[in-house]
Write a protein that holds these residues in place. Structure first.
Motif, PDB file in Angstrom:
ATOM      1  N   ARG A  83      -6.624  -3.596  12.396  1.00 31.54           N
ATOM      2  CA  ARG A  83      -7.127  -2.223  12.435  1.00 31.54           C
ATOM      3  C   ARG A  83      -7.786  -1.858  11.107  1.00 31.54           C
ATOM      4  O   ARG A  83      -7.347  -2.281  10.027  1.00 31.54           O
ATOM      5  N   VAL A  84      -8.834  -1.058  11.216  1.00 33.16           N
ATOM      6  CA  VAL A  84      -9.638  -0.727  10.040  1.00 33.16           C
ATOM      7  C   VAL A  84      -8.859   0.178   9.069  1.00 33.16           C
ATOM      8  O   VAL A  84      -9.204   0.290   7.895  1.00 33.16           O
ATOM      9  N   GLU A  85      -7.771   0.777   9.575  1.00 29.00           N
ATOM     10  CA  GLU A  85      -6.975   1.664   8.719  1.00 29.00           C
ATOM     11  C   GLU A  85      -6.143   0.893   7.686  1.00 29.00           C
ATOM     12  O   GLU A  85      -5.420   1.507   6.901  1.00 29.00           O
ATOM     13  N   TYR A  86      -6.201  -0.442   7.713  1.00 26.16           N
ATOM     14  CA  TYR A  86      -5.394  -1.257   6.798  1.00 26.16           C
ATOM     15  C   TYR A  86      -6.254  -2.029   5.785  1.00 26.16           C
ATOM     16  O   TYR A  86      -6.291  -3.259   5.792  1.00 26.16           O
ATOM     17  N   PRO A  87      -6.952  -1.325   4.885  1.00 26.14           N
ATOM     18  CA  PRO A  87      -7.835  -2.048   3.960  1.00 26.14           C
ATOM     19  C   PRO A  87      -7.094  -3.001   3.013  1.00 26.14           C
ATOM     20  O   PRO A  87      -7.621  -4.053   2.654  1.00 26.14           O
ATOM     21  N   HIS A  88      -5.861  -2.645   2.647  1.00 30.86           N
ATOM     22  CA  HIS A  88      -5.115  -3.524   1.734  1.00 30.86           C
ATOM     23  C   HIS A  88      -4.743  -4.830   2.435  1.00 30.86           C
ATOM     24  O   HIS A  88      -4.799  -5.909   1.841  1.00 30.86           O
ATOM     25  N   SER A 135       0.806  -1.223   0.000  1.00 31.31           N
ATOM     26  CA  SER A 135       0.000   0.000   0.000  1.00 31.31           C
ATOM     27  C   SER A 135       0.841   1.277   0.000  1.00 31.31           C
ATOM     28  O   SER A 135       0.412   2.291  -0.541  1.00 31.31           O
ATOM     29  N   THR A 136       2.037   1.236   0.610  1.00 31.98           N
ATOM     30  CA  THR A 136       2.875   2.440   0.552  1.00 31.98           C
ATOM     31  C   THR A 136       3.383   2.670  -0.872  1.00 31.98           C
ATOM     32  O   THR A 136       3.394   3.803  -1.358  1.00 31.98           O
ATOM     33  N   ARG A 144       1.899  -4.368   8.999  1.00 31.06           N
ATOM     34  CA  ARG A 144       1.191  -4.132   7.732  1.00 31.06           C
ATOM     35  C   ARG A 144       1.918  -4.807   6.580  1.00 31.06           C
ATOM     36  O   ARG A 144       1.310  -5.471   5.733  1.00 31.06           O
ATOM     37  N   ARG A 154     -11.106 -10.054  12.071  1.00 29.71           N
ATOM     38  CA  ARG A 154     -12.094  -9.127  12.625  1.00 29.71           C
ATOM     39  C   ARG A 154     -11.500  -7.716  12.571  1.00 29.71           C
ATOM     40  O   ARG A 154     -10.325  -7.533  12.885  1.00 29.71           O
ATOM     41  N   LEU A 155     -12.340  -6.762  12.204  1.00 31.32           N
ATOM     42  CA  LEU A 155     -11.854  -5.395  12.078  1.00 31.32           C
ATOM     43  C   LEU A 155     -12.071  -4.590  13.352  1.00 31.32           C
ATOM     44  O   LEU A 155     -13.137  -4.659  13.973  1.00 31.32           O
ATOM     45  N   GLY A 156     -11.064  -3.835  13.727  1.00 35.65           N
ATOM     46  CA  GLY A 156     -11.203  -2.849  14.790  1.00 35.65           C
ATOM     47  C   GLY A 156     -11.958  -1.653  14.236  1.00 35.65           C
ATOM     48  O   GLY A 156     -12.478  -1.681  13.120  1.00 35.65           O
ATOM     49  N   ALA A 157     -11.996  -0.579  15.013  1.00 27.35           N
ATOM     50  CA  ALA A 157     -12.762   0.574  14.542  1.00 27.35           C
ATOM     51  C   ALA A 157     -12.119   1.886  14.979  1.00 27.35           C
ATOM     52  O   ALA A 157     -12.778   2.811  15.439  1.00 27.35           O
ATOM     53  N   GLY A 158     -10.798   1.919  14.863  1.00 21.63           N
ATOM     54  CA  GLY A 158     -10.106   3.185  15.054  1.00 21.63           C
ATOM     55  C   GLY A 158      -9.800   3.567  16.483  1.00 21.63           C
ATOM     56  O   GLY A 158      -9.567   4.737  16.769  1.00 21.63           O
TER      57      GLY A 158
END
Lengths: 518, 158
Positions: free
Chosen positions: A223-228, A11-12, A192, A262-266
């Motif tokens: 974490r939800v910030e990592y969609p890739h 992603s970077t 990541r 499972r996704l976190g939410a920030g």
């Protein structure tokens, strides 16, 4: 021979144009009637050279970078598809100093393979650790991990083998493996990278953990910030199920291990293991009191292993090559390697996996190449937002858990963020308090109230008001946070704040002597 | 009224699909927000009932997590990183520029409904700071110079 070209899907790399470069290469090849196989590999972690395009040649993989869309035509003109000379040519990838000087164990495959190709994973020594583990008793698997000296790479550095042993020896009809992939520490990205560039190694590590302690269900709390990473993990999990590496009767062994993301939410605090379990149970992420330890009463009250991504991703190589092999890297009680992440104001940002023991200075200058802006490096924050700022006088500290602790600094998850001399350390200390206030779960008073009082006092200090009263007040407040908080969020916020004050008093409007006096 | 019915159907379908998972609340809230862009307060009673929780408990969870929102966002949400690595590379200046360009502060939506702005504490893109995220796309080395061209492109995608 057919032409194979690699453009990272990390992603970077994508954040600075890798997708556009891949598309341009594909189109240019079509235009020129050149048949190519375009592989989206992970990133080698040489981020200042990304997007880094590689070409497979008879001598090995050759690299070009950083490649922009506008370079693609000239690359084809220079016959880069056969390793031709070009101003962006970097030589054989494996010979690039930054990479050659590293000891990549956990990151052995990263950037080399197609992340979601199981065939690629297996042909690069993947699943050999699991294959060995399936021949061992549960106690012997745990022993191999204990012998390796592996300590929790999330930051707390607790011996992984001891944690596993506790879960193994706690009888229960249901046990869990949780991968803490809530990599919230700013300046860190090694988790990541593993999840995006080599998801199978994490799946293999968790499967081994499950078999070792008798857990049949695993969760990756991402974490939800990592969609890739989310996409890569789900794709890899699906393939692992389809090929009998997850589910019932893994590779005909009769063992079961199921895995779900499972996704976190920030919420930053959900990186704290008990808060994470509350979140997985569907509640607010409030920190739990310990004891009971999660290893005895964790998720849904059952014995639970909670390990960081890097810890679990290091398990396959330990089971593959043996605990001794891993333990032979490192220094003191810090065994093996640590994937360090060079971030912030550095010329050569990226991922550096080396054995423990190198000094911070070597890392900053030999690898990092000094500051990106060309100005002197003023301070370096190691270990995320709860880590101390190190001034130049501490740059010779070796990268070792105990050596860092002796300096009142934190090695943590290995994030290294450099600041040049334009940084104002009082502003950063204020930010650290503000961050704690924003992310506090609210359960304990020192963290909930103290963080807000903390940035209010910092506002007074930055405005230059009554420093003779406000500086001692800040120290007193930090003392309360340090000793009275329930978890590391409140308990360690004083690390960056006080290290900034102690090492850079001028930024707080006090001179050295006045500072020591208060 | 039909809009409300459509929303209720979506929420009921999500609840039916996910309620039996252990710890189902977060997966349900994620699914609702993915589908609707936010978690409408009208959906809370149904979620609470299905999971045998009080409405207060569900509301408490929604408000605890920064990511969940109970109001409709703009067409695109910009998550701008505020963390240390981005600060070391000019993130604070960028923050001022972004807010003045959009004419909004954090947690607000532009008057034309195109963009919402949210702070984020690290996107794991620290090797190419400063960073921001729009939808699922991450952007590195964002500056006052290229911010506008990035959001113009993002508008085209939307």
């Amino acid at each position: 021979m057919s032409i194979t070209i690699y453009v990272p899907c990390d992603s970077t790399a994508v954040s600075i144009g890798a997708d556009r470069v891949a598309k341009a290469i594909y189109q240019e090849a079509q235009k020129r009637n050149i048949t190519i196989q375009l592989i989206r590999n992970g990133s080698r972690g040489l981020y200042w050279l990304e997007p880094m395009v590689e070409v497979l040649t008879a001598e090995g993989r050759k690299a070009y970078g950083p490649v922009q869309v506008s370079d693609v035509t000239s690359l084809f003109d220079a016959n880069f598809v056969n390793g031709g000379e070009h101003p962006l040519y970097l030589g054989l990838t494996e010979e690039i100093e930054y990479l050659k000087k590293q000891q990549r164990l956990t990151f052995a495959r990263i950037g080399i393979t197609d992340p979601i190709s199981l065939e690629d994973y297996i042909s690069h020594e993947g699943y050999q650790g699991l294959s060995n583990a399936l021949k061992l008793s549960q106690a012997d698997i745990v022993k191999a991990v204990t012998d390796s000296g592996l300590r929790g790479r999330g930051g707390a550095a607790f011996p992984t083998g001891i944690k596993w042993n506790t879960v193994l020896n706690t009888p229960s009809e249901q046990k869990y493996i949780i991968c803490n992939a809530d990599e919230g520490d700013s300046g860190t990205f090694s988790d990541r990278m593993v999840m995006e560039s080599d998801p199978f190694v994490l799946i293999e590590g968790m499967t081994i953990a499950g078999i070792a302690v008798g857990a049949t269900q695993g969760y990756i709390y991402l974490r939800v910030e990592y969609p890739h990473a989310h996409k890569a993990l789900n794709a890899a999990i699906e393939k692992a199920y389809a090929s009998g590496y997850l589910g019932d009767n893994i590779q005909g062994s009769g063992k079961t291990f199921n895995l779900e993301v499972r996704l976190g939410a920030g919420a930053y605090v959900c990186g704290e293991e008990t808060s994470l379990m509350e979140s997985l149970e569907g509640k607010r992420g409030l920190v739990r009191f310990k004891p009971p330890l999660p290893a005895i009463s964790g998720l849904f009250g059952k014995p639970t292993v909670v390990n960081n991504v890097i810890s679990l991703a290091s398990v396959p190589i330990i089971l593959d090559k043996g605990g001794d092999y891993y333990r032979d890297f490192g220094m003191g009680r810090s065994r093996g390697t640590l994937p360090l992440q060079l971030a912030g104001n550095l010329k050569h940002t990226g991922l550096v996996e080396v054995a423990f023991g190198m000094t911070l200075r070597e890392l900053l200058y030999d690898f990092g190449g000094g500051s990106a802006t060309g100005r002197p490096i003023k301070a370096v924050q190691v270990g995320g937002p709860l880590g101390s700022y190190l001034p130049e006088s501490q740059f010779d500290t070796p990268l070792d858990y105990e050596a860092f602790a002796a300096n009142w600094t934190v090695l943590g998850h290995g994030g290294v963020v450099a600041f040049d001399d334009t940084a104002n350390m009082a502003e950063l200390a204020r930010y650290n308090m503000e961050f704690c206030a924003a992310e506090s779960c609210g359960k304990c008073t020192p963290c909930r109230i103290g963080s807000t009082r903390g940035y209010e006092v910092m506002d007074e200090i930055i405005a230059g008001h009554a420093l003779d009263k406000n500086i001692p007040l800040l120290r007193d407040l930090c003392n309360t946070l340090l000793n009275g908080s329930l978890c590391a969020l409140g308990g360690m916020t004083p690390y960056p704040v006080l290290s900034a004050l102690n090492h850079f008093p001028k930024d707080f409007g006090v001179d050295d002597q006045a500072n020591t006096a208060v | 009224m039909t809009e409300l019915n459509a929303m209720e159907t979506i929420v009921q379908d999500i609840i039916a699909a996910l309620k039996d998972k252990p710890g189902a609340l977060l997966p349900i809230l994620h699914a609702v927000q993915d589908k609707l862009g936010y978690v409408p307060s009208e959906s809370v009673p149904a979620i609470a009932k299905a999971l045998n929780l009080s409405r207060a408990e569900v509301h408490g969870v929604i408000s605890f997590y920064h990511y969940f929102r109970d109001t409709a966002p703009g067409k695109q949400t910009i998550h701008l990183c505020r963390a240390e690595s981005c600060q070391a590379m000019g993130g604070k200046k960028l923050e001022v520029h972004v807010k003045s360009t959009l004419g909004i502060d954090y947690h607000e939506t532009t008057a034309d409904g195109k963009f919402s702005l949210e702070p984020v504490y690290c996107l794991g893109n620290c090797a190419c700071s400063p960073a921001m995220q729009i939808g699922h796309e991450i952007y590195g080395r964002v500056s006052a110079d290229n911010f506008e061209s990035i959001i113009t492109q993002a508008e085209d995608i939307a």
